[in-house]
Each structure stands twice: as structure tokens, then as C-alpha cells.
Motif scaffolding. Structure first.
Motif, short mmCIF file in Angstrom:
data_model
loop_
_atom_site.label_atom_id
_atom_site.label_comp_id
_atom_site.label_asym_id
_atom_site.label_seq_id
_atom_site.Cartn_x
_atom_site.Cartn_y
_atom_site.Cartn_z
N SER A 184 0.81 -1.22 0.00
CA SER A 184 0.00 0.00 0.00
C SER A 184 0.84 1.27 0.00
CB SER A 184 -0.94 0.00 1.21
OG SER A 184 -1.86 -1.06 1.13
N VAL A 185 2.12 1.12 0.31
CA VAL A 185 3.02 2.28 0.27
C VAL A 185 3.33 2.66 -1.17
CG1 VAL A 185 5.31 3.13 0.90
CG2 VAL A 185 4.02 1.69 2.50
N PHE A 186 3.29 1.69 -2.08
CA PHE A 186 3.74 1.91 -3.46
C PHE A 186 2.55 2.14 -4.39
CE2 PHE A 186 6.95 -0.66 -1.29
CZ PHE A 186 8.08 0.12 -1.51
N PRO A 187 2.79 2.79 -5.52
CA PRO A 187 1.68 3.21 -6.37
C PRO A 187 0.97 2.09 -7.12
CG PRO A 187 3.80 3.83 -7.35
CD PRO A 187 4.08 3.35 -5.96
N LEU A 188 1.63 0.98 -7.44
CA LEU A 188 0.99 -0.04 -8.26
C LEU A 188 -0.25 -0.62 -7.61
CD1 LEU A 188 0.93 -1.68 -10.83
CD2 LEU A 188 2.49 -3.33 -9.78
N LYS A 189 -0.22 -0.79 -6.29
CA LYS A 189 -1.40 -1.32 -5.60
C LYS A 189 -2.60 -0.44 -5.86
CE LYS A 189 -4.22 -1.39 -1.81
NZ LYS A 189 -5.18 -0.36 -1.34
N TRP A 190 -2.40 0.85 -5.86
CA TRP A 190 -3.50 1.80 -6.03
C TRP A 190 -3.93 1.89 -7.50
CZ3 TRP A 190 -5.60 3.34 -1.57
CH2 TRP A 190 -4.81 3.19 -0.42
N ILE A 191 -2.98 1.76 -8.41
CA ILE A 191 -3.34 1.73 -9.83
C ILE A 191 -4.21 0.51 -10.12
CG2 ILE A 191 -2.45 1.57 -12.18
CD1 ILE A 191 0.10 2.97 -11.21
N ALA A 192 -3.80 -0.66 -9.61
CA ALA A 192 -4.55 -1.88 -9.83
C ALA A 192 -5.95 -1.79 -9.22
CB ALA A 192 -3.80 -3.08 -9.25
N GLU A 193 -6.04 -1.22 -8.02
CA GLU A 193 -7.35 -1.08 -7.38
C GLU A 193 -8.24 -0.13 -8.16
OE1 GLU A 193 -9.24 0.20 -3.03
OE2 GLU A 193 -7.15 -0.43 -3.19
N GLY A 194 -7.65 0.94 -8.68
CA GLY A 194 -8.43 1.88 -9.48
C GLY A 194 -8.97 1.23 -10.74
#
Length: 270
Positions: free
Chosen positions: A210-220
Motif C-alpha cells: 500500500s506504500v507503493f503506487p501499483l497497488k492503487w493503480i490496480a485497485e483503481g
């Protein structure tokens, strides 16, 4: 020509060079498409994801993995492609030669960003076509979802590109760039919900990712392409659209600062 005009011309040149490199085409452009096909075929015997106990409902494996492969493609196009490319240009003297020309620094970066944007749009377009035609995946029919996709995509690809520029300072030589950058990108894909469903990871690993951006890109991307019923399957119980915007914006600013500090253009106007 103006700096913007030179940058656009540079973007055209960079895009042409990109598609003349077979290894780059496979490992950054076609790789998500290939992985979508592999996951869709390999796991189809497991049935639909989210199906009822009697086997009805749910979505196909192809539909489930489509947003993950789009997120992976964004990371590959921005972070991996630019980090390896710029590191190579530093090592082989390309940046030094460009520093002796009238090309403005801003034009160089417009060219890089333009190439990433062009190739990423083509890559996602190919992913959507393959998913729809080869695997029968139903794409979003709502204008609101496509608007959501647009802002998440633009914020994600710009952030990834900026981080790629910043990471290009890590490899000591162009030859070592691939060995340095690819493991970073690969690890992020495994812990960020690309290859393995994010919810099955240990809580501590979820916190790290959750610190890194890929987790958030994938969730989006999941919030755009997966049914609304899948929102409750997220560890937080929601898509966290506000969190996506905040985290990616923070990484964008951090990447810009890191790029400004680490990038070296051998010329006084830099």
C-alpha cells in the motif's frame, strides 16, 4: 520551432525507435497481453470468479485479470521502459551528445512522456480488443466509469513515467539497467494484486504494498472494470478512490523532486 514543437517531434522519433526494438516490444508492450491470455486459459478450469456455490454468476478469469494487466502495462510502460531507456542513454553517451545541441531539456522530457503516453494508449487499446474479441469480456457501458478510467489512467501513467525517470539514476551502467529495474517491477507486481489477488496476501504484505503506487493503480482499474459487487472483496471494503488520487499524487510529486535532483543533463541550462 518552439520547445513544445520540438518535444512533439521528439515524441514521434522516440515512438518510432521504440517499435524498432523487438525485445522492448515484447517485454513492455505485448507482455501484458500475453499474460492476460495465459491467465485466462490456464485458470478457466477453475470456473468464474465470484460465482455462487452452485456455480452460477461471477465473471470469467479473463474479465478478472483484465484490470490487473492494464495496471501492469502502465507500470511497464512508464517505470520499466523509461528507467532502462534513459539509463542506457546516459551510458552510451546519447545524453551527452544531446547536451551539445540546442534541444531544450523540456523538449527531451516532452518527447519521453509523449512516447510513453502513445505506446501505453496503444497497449491498453490492444488489451481491450483482445479481452473483448478473444475472451468475450464485457467492457464498461457507463460514461461515468470511462471518466473514472480516464483520470486514474492519466494520473497513473504520468506518475509512472516520472518515477521511471527518477529510477534511471540507480543503475551504474546501461548494461546493468535491466538487471536492476526489472526485479523491482516484478516484485511490485506480485505484492500489488496483479498476479495474486490482493486480498489473499498477508496483512503485513498488504501494508507494504500500500506504500507503493501499483497497488492503487490496480485497485483503481478494478473499480472500473469489475462489477460493483467486487468492491466488498477489497480488504478495505471499498474502492478508495480518494486514497488512489492522494497516494498517486504524492508519488508524482516525489518523483518530480527525485528526477530534478538526480537527472544530469550535461549543459549549463539544466
Amino acid at each position: 520551432m518552439s520547445a513544445v514543437g520540438l518535444g512533439l517531434e521528439r515524441a514521434r522519433y522516440e515512438t518510432i525507435v521504440y517499435f524498432r526494438q523487438p525485445d522492448t516490444i515484447f517485454f513492455t508492450f505485448l507482455f501484458p497481453v500475453v499474460m492476460l491470455g495465459i491467465f485466462s486459459v490456464a485458470f478457466q478450469g477453475m470456473g468464474n470468479v465470484g460465482a455462487a456455490p452452485d456455480g452460477t454468476g461471477g465473471i470469467t478469469q479473463a474479465a478478472y485479470y483484465l484490470p490487473a494487466m492494464i495496471a501492469a502495462g502502465i507500470l511497464l510502460s512508464g517505470v520499466q521502459n523509461l528507467a532502462v531507456d534513459i539509463a542506457g542513454e546516459k551510458s552510451d553517451g546519447t545524453l551527452k551528445r544531446l547536451g551539445g545541441t540546442p534541444l531544450p531539456v523540456i523538449s527531451y522530457f516532452i518527447g519521453k512522456m509523449g512516447q510513453v503516453l502513445a505506446t501505453s494508449v496503444l497497449q491498453i487499446g490492444l488489451l481491450l480488443v483482445v479481452a473483448r474479441l478473444a475472451f468475450g469480456v464485457a467492457l464498461p457501458a457507463s460514461a461515468d466509469l470511462w471518466l473514472r478510467f480516464t483520470w486514474i489512467y492519466l494520473l497513473s501513467i504520468v506518475t509512472s513515467a516520472v518515477l521511471g525517470i527518477a529510477l534511471s539514476a540507480i543503475p551504474r551502467t546501461g548494461r546493468s539497467a535491466t538487471a536492476v529495474i526489472i526485479p523491482i517491477v516484478l516484485i511490485l507486481q506480485f505484492i500489488s494484486g496483479v498476479y495474486i489477488p490482493f486480498g489473499v496476501l498477508p496483512t503485513w504484505l498488504q501494508n507494504v504494498a500500500s506504500v507503493f503506487p501499483l497497488k492503487w493503480i490496480a485497485e483503481g482499474m478494478r473499480s472500473v472494470f469489475l462489477p460493483q459487487s467486487f468492491e466488498s472483496r477489497e480488504p478495505s471494503g471499498s474502492w478508495q478512490l480518494g486514497g488512489i488520487a492522494i497516494v498517486l499524487s504524492v508519488w508524482l510529486v516525489a518523483g518530480l523532486l527525485a528526477s530534478r535532483i538526480t537527472f544530469r543533463w550535461i549543459r549549463k541550462d539544466a
